[in-house]
Design an enzyme around this catalytic site. Structure first.
Site, short mmCIF file in Angstrom:
data_model
loop_
_atom_site.label_atom_id
_atom_site.label_comp_id
_atom_site.label_asym_id
_atom_site.label_seq_id
_atom_site.Cartn_x
_atom_site.Cartn_y
_atom_site.Cartn_z
N HIS A 1 5.34 28.72 6.90
CA HIS A 1 4.51 29.26 5.72
C HIS A 1 5.00 30.59 5.18
O HIS A 1 4.93 31.64 5.96
CB HIS A 1 2.79 29.44 5.92
CG HIS A 1 2.14 28.35 5.48
ND1 HIS A 1 2.07 26.91 5.84
CD2 HIS A 1 1.19 28.31 4.10
CE1 HIS A 1 1.23 26.23 4.96
NE2 HIS A 1 0.71 27.09 4.06
N TRP B 1 -4.27 33.19 -7.43
CA TRP B 1 -3.51 31.98 -7.49
C TRP B 1 -2.98 31.54 -9.20
O TRP B 1 -1.84 31.61 -9.37
CB TRP B 1 -4.40 30.85 -7.01
CG TRP B 1 -4.16 30.63 -5.56
CD1 TRP B 1 -3.48 29.75 -4.70
CD2 TRP B 1 -4.68 31.52 -4.68
NE1 TRP B 1 -3.74 30.13 -3.48
CE2 TRP B 1 -4.66 31.00 -3.23
CE3 TRP B 1 -5.57 32.76 -4.60
CZ2 TRP B 1 -4.71 31.72 -2.15
CZ3 TRP B 1 -6.09 33.17 -3.31
CH2 TRP B 1 -5.44 32.76 -2.27
N PRO C 1 0.93 -1.11 -0.06
CA PRO C 1 0.02 -0.02 0.11
C PRO C 1 0.90 1.33 -0.01
O PRO C 1 1.98 1.07 0.58
CB PRO C 1 -0.70 -0.10 1.34
CG PRO C 1 -0.74 -1.65 1.50
CD PRO C 1 0.55 -1.96 1.14
N GLU D 1 1.62 30.13 9.53
CA GLU D 1 0.54 30.46 8.60
C GLU D 1 -0.56 31.26 9.26
O GLU D 1 -1.20 31.90 8.77
CB GLU D 1 0.03 29.09 8.13
CG GLU D 1 -1.16 28.90 7.37
CD GLU D 1 -1.95 27.63 7.10
OE1 GLU D 1 -2.42 27.54 5.89
OE2 GLU D 1 -1.30 26.55 7.67
N ASP E 1 4.16 25.40 -0.03
CA ASP E 1 3.63 26.13 0.73
C ASP E 1 4.22 25.96 2.10
O ASP E 1 4.12 27.04 2.98
CB ASP E 1 2.23 26.02 0.57
CG ASP E 1 1.60 24.49 0.99
OD1 ASP E 1 2.16 23.76 0.67
OD2 ASP E 1 0.52 24.44 1.26
N ARG F 1 2.88 19.65 6.06
CA ARG F 1 1.32 19.12 5.82
C ARG F 1 1.11 18.80 4.52
O ARG F 1 0.38 17.82 4.16
CB ARG F 1 0.44 20.24 6.33
CG ARG F 1 -1.20 19.69 6.43
CD ARG F 1 -1.91 20.97 6.85
NE ARG F 1 -1.89 22.05 5.81
CZ ARG F 1 -1.86 23.32 6.24
NH1 ARG F 1 -1.86 23.64 7.50
NH2 ARG F 1 -1.70 24.31 5.21
N GLU F 2 1.58 19.78 3.49
CA GLU F 2 1.17 19.47 2.17
C GLU F 2 2.31 19.48 1.06
O GLU F 2 2.43 18.45 0.21
CB GLU F 2 0.33 20.72 1.80
CG GLU F 2 -0.90 20.73 2.40
CD GLU F 2 -1.61 22.25 2.20
OE1 GLU F 2 -2.06 22.50 0.97
OE2 GLU F 2 -1.87 22.79 3.23
N ASP G 1 1.07 30.96 -3.34
CA ASP G 1 2.09 31.43 -2.40
C ASP G 1 3.38 31.89 -3.07
O ASP G 1 3.91 33.02 -2.62
CB ASP G 1 2.70 30.05 -1.63
CG ASP G 1 1.57 29.66 -0.71
OD1 ASP G 1 0.45 29.17 -1.40
OD2 ASP G 1 1.82 29.69 0.37
#
Length: 894
Positions: free
Chosen positions: A784, A540, A119, A767, A466, A470-471, A478
């Site tokens: 951020h 954006w 997985p 952030e 960013d 987390r991402e 950004d």
């Protein structure tokens, strides 16, 4: 008569590119010291001689000689004629081409044997190897490699190169980067071996906010070709293909988001040497297919690679109970931990990485957890490494197939004591060249500047992310916000050019720009996804226009504008079409027939809006009318595009986009300026954007600026701007008669403010303005960089170094610039340096009593307009100049 020679020779954006796919690169150099300007140059490159060329240009000059073929090193040097006379020849430099043509590749793609993939997040890194003989001595050897996934190369037991996370993150369906390695000294007559560690990486690993896997494919693969030149003039070519073997290695799981698991008991030190017996390894079979067969997508990177930049010794390692140690690096970074004491054999260690502690001093990762858009289910934070010790003396663990955003690491399972000598934090990011520095008399401001620098470092990991935890997605908004600041701090020209070509590649067929690029999901898949309806937001998508423009201002790279021009046009055409053909239902209900100005009013589709205004809950409602933001950005991008069209000689396009820009400005004024001159919505962000983008008529600018100042003061001298407008707030105040208020905001100590973060111990930019909730728990990402764009105010206003606002071919890239320091905030001194393509620019001032002393340094071949705070104006040529004036002690802010 001769003078000193040119220096800092570059080909494209790099000093000595090895394996470039640009056969005839653009060449740049700096002029000899104190030269006022160049009148001519002469380039020699391996037998080709340009002769004397009358030109004032010394950057981005296309090599005019015969284009070298593949695998060719071209040596070059340059001399110039300036007001100082004819220079000496520069020291020689070079560039070397890689495999330029698809036909140069004899290697074939291979996949590791993997009958039943684990997985996502639990897939092992595979070892691939091949043994080969060389019967003749080696005079030169180059290894060209890339992968679907992350790879590390080894030759005869030695790791090759110092690049990390190769081949990097790109729009793989269109661009796949190839790395070139000089391994001449590692080969020997007789048996040799090549080995590779191959893991999921960005290609098929988990990615982004929702941890989606298999974005570009479901299998990892390797492509490598070794070309060996012999003294007798013959060449040996070897590569991936039949005969290669594969085996799951000691890295039992590797994922960029989740972390790396390693069983060092499985490590065979001889695995990449000829001595390894691989008879029981599986066959790695050659593969083909549409993506594999497309060798035209193989390219070099215009950016430096990701590297291990530095190591940090922890400020503390604290025992928190049996077999638990908390490591504090004292600095939030992107990278990993190297652990030098792994305990006895079979010791199982778990390393969890996070940015913050609970009020009780425990590590938490709750603030960096994401959630599933469809279900709302919270997702694990990841960032956990595991290692099983082999018990070898001197054994170390250093994961290279993952990366983390963290300050703290919790080490669990170690039976003994750990000290700071046993741990290092390894800082990993794109090896950008530092180009900007700032210090002043207020140490709090200096620490804010440092935090912004570290935030950029933490998020420049082959793409501008960013956040590094987390991402780790390269959100367009950004970089649109931060790129002018980034260009002050580091040389981001090649880094941004690399990212922009992926933006163009991933741009949708109708001109929509994805929220982040590269985007693992292709257009049809992304349109169907939960994130699809949230794509195409103003502010954006406008990165397609604003980012190339800012790179043009900072570096003067006109070719980048040419390359990105179709992408820019596609975005603005899309936005203009949305304005022309669609109306918001609420406006249609109020006004059955559209007013003429609504042709340019963009009030449809999803937009993030100002996003994250203090005290305003994030709102992803796709039906909300954000026409005030969207129409403003339509004007801004169309306005810039009309200027770019004029620069590039597209006169008809200039007229077209000028009409859109003017029409959007008129539409914005008709909808959002009342009869009394008031602007709605009456928020700080709206007024800042209106003034910054030139949306306010001249006769209302003072009134609008005063209203903005009133809003700031009525908020207790706190900012109320969100994601898009915060970077513009202080410059707008300073430019419109309120520099004192700009400094008061800069120095505000209570939240929301920048120094409130610093006072709470932030080492990167948060952030969320508060950083913690009412219970003292950390909130949102603590790294951020977008709010850190405020430090451009320190460079542009406090120190006063500014590129041209309306750059032409003779002024862009700091060929002409302004130094206009604006003292205030009680600061008694400030110093800034910016290393432009032409050389270092310095601005240094002190304010003692009523005497203001400014010293400026202007690079060769450039000129500066120096504006003193008392209104005096001076023109400064190359060299160092000192100016004095008398101004009040409290000017402009006490």
């Amino acid at each position: 008569m001769t003078s000193a020679s040119p220096t800092h020779l570059r080909a494209e954006h790099l000093d000595r590119p090895l394996g470039t796919h640009v056969a005839a690169p653009r060449l740049s150099w700096r002029l000899p010291g104190r030269a006022s300007g160049q009148t001519a140059y002469r380039i020699q490159a391996d037998g080709w001689d340009s002769g004397r060329v009358e030109s004032t240009d010394n950057t981005f000059l296309r090599h005019g000689g015969p284009a070298p073929g593949s695998r060719t090193r071209t040596h070059w040097r340059v001399k110039v004629w300036t007001d100082l006379g004819e220079s000496d020849w520069s020291e020689p430099s070079w560039w070397e081409t890689g495999l330029l043509n698809a036909g140069d590749w004899q290697a074939r793609w291979i996949e590791p044997a993997e009958t039943d993939p684990a997985p996502p997040g639990h897939r092992p890194a595979h070892l691939l190897r091949h043994t080969f003989p060389l019967t003749r001595p080696v005079s030169r050897a180059r290894l060209y490699a890339t992968a679907h996934g992350l790879y590390e190369l080894f030759v005869n037991g030695q790791r090759i190169g110092d690049a990390e996370l190769t081949p990097g993150f790109t729009a793989y369906r269109t661009h796949l980067q190839v790395q070139t390695y000089d391994i001449t000294d590692l080969l020997t007559v007789g048996d040799n071996a090549m080995g590779t560690v191959l893991s999921d990486g960005w290609f098929r690993g988990r990615h982004g906010f929702v941890r989606a896997a298999d974005g570009f494919g479901t299998r990892t693969a390797l492509l490598a070709q070794l070309v060996v030149d012999h003294p007798d003039g013959t060449t040996t070519i070897l590569g991936t293909g039949p005969g290669w073997r594969s085996l799951p290695g000691p890295i039992t799981a590797a994922d960029l988001m989740d972390g790396q698991e390693t069983d060092l008991r499985l490590h065979d030190p001889a695995w990449s040497t000829p001595a390894c017996d691989d008879s029981d390894w599986d066959k790695a079979e050659p593969v083909g297919g549409s993506l594999y067969d497309d060798f035209s997508r193989l390219t070099s990177s215009p950016a430096p690679p990701v590297r291990r930049i530095e190591e940090l010794r922890p400020v503390s390692v604290t025992a928190q109970g049996p077999r638990r140690h908390l490591v504090d690096l004292g600095q939030n970074i992107n990278g990993w931990v190297r652990l030098n004491d792994l305990g006895p054999a079979d010791t199982r260690l778990v390393l969890t990485h996070g940015e913050a502690l609970t009020p009780d001093g425990e590590l938490t990762t709750e603030n960096i957890r994401a959630f599933d858009f469809a279900t709302g289910r919270r997702l694990p934070a990841g960032q956990t490494d595991r290692v099983i010790s082999a018990g070898h003396p001197g054994g170390t663990f250093e994961p290279r197939h993952t990366t983390h955003g963290f300050r703290y690491a919790l080490v669990e399972g170690h039976p003994g004591e750990l000290s700071p000598d046993d741990v290092r934090g390894v800082v990993v990011h794109t090896d950008l060249t530092r180009s900007g520095w700032f210090t002043c008399s207020d140490d709090r401001v200096n620490r804010l500047h440092d935090a912004a620098v570290w935030s950029l470092r933490g998020n420049a990991c082959d793409v501008p992310t960013d956040c590094p935890q987390r991402e780790r997605a390269a959100w367009t908004g950004d970089w649109q916000i931060f790129v002018p600041t980034a260009a002050y701090l580091y040389d981001v020209a090649g880094f941004t050019a690399k990212w922009l070509r992926d933006l163009s590649a991933d741009q949708w067929s109708d001109g929509v720009v994805p929220n982040f690029v590269p985007d693992p999901a292709a257009e049809p898949e992304r349109r169907r996804s939960a994130e699809g309806p949230l794509t195409g937001s103003a502010g954006w998508g406008d990165a397609a226009v604003i980012v190339p423009w800012e790179i043009w201002r900072a570096y003067g790279d006109l070719d980048l504008l040419r390359e990105q021009y179709p992408s820019m046009c596609a975005w603005v055409d899309h936005a203009a079409d949305q304005a022309r053909t669609r109306r918001h239902p609420d406006r249609a209900a109020r006004r059955q027939h559209p007013a003429p100005h609504e042709e340019f009013l963009w009030d449809s589709g999803f937009h993030f809006g100002e996003w994250l205004e203090p005290g305003v809950a994030p709102d992803l409602d796709p039906t909300r009318d954000h026409s005030d933001v969207a129409t403003a950005y339509l004007h801004r991008s169309a306005d810039l595009l009309s200027r770019i069209a004029r620069l590039l000689g597209h006169d008809q396009d200039h007229t077209t986009y000028r009409r859109i820009a003017d029409g959007a400005r008129t539409a914005w004024q008709r909808e959002f300026i009342g009869d009394d001159g008031s602007i709605r919505p009456g928020t700080q962000a709206t007024l800042v954007r209106a003034l910054a983008f030139g949306l306010v008529p001249e006769h209302l600018r003072e009134q609008t600026a005063n209203r903005l100042a009133t809003l700031v003061r009525s908020a207790g001298t706190h900012l109320g701007t969100g994601f898009l407008a915060t970077a513009l707030l202080l410059p707008v105040l300073a430019d419109h008669g309120h520099p004192d208020l700009a400094y008061q905001l800069l120095l505000q100590r209570s939240a929301p403010s920048w120094l409130a973060m610093i006072d709470q111990g932030a080492t990167t930019i948060w952030e969320d303005w508060q950083g913690t909730d009412e219970h003292g728990m950390p909130t949102m990402s603590h790294n951020h960089y977008s709010k850190g764009a405020v430090v451009s105010f320190l460079h542009q206003y406090t120190a006063g170094i500014r590129p041209s606002e309306e750059p032409g071919t003779g002024t862009a890239g700091y060929r002409r610039f302004v130094i206009a320091p604006l003292p205030g905030g009680g600061l008694t001194s400030a110093t800034a340096r910016h290393d432009s393509l032409h050389g270092p620019i310095h601005s240094r001032w002190t304010h003692e009593g009523d005497t203001f002393t400014l010293t400026v340094t202007v690079p060769p071949g450039t000129r500066a307009a120096v504006h003193l705070p008392d209104g005096a104006r001076h023109a400064a040529g190359p060299g160092t100049h000192t100016y004095r004036s008398h101004i009040p002690v409290d000017f402009p802010a006490g």
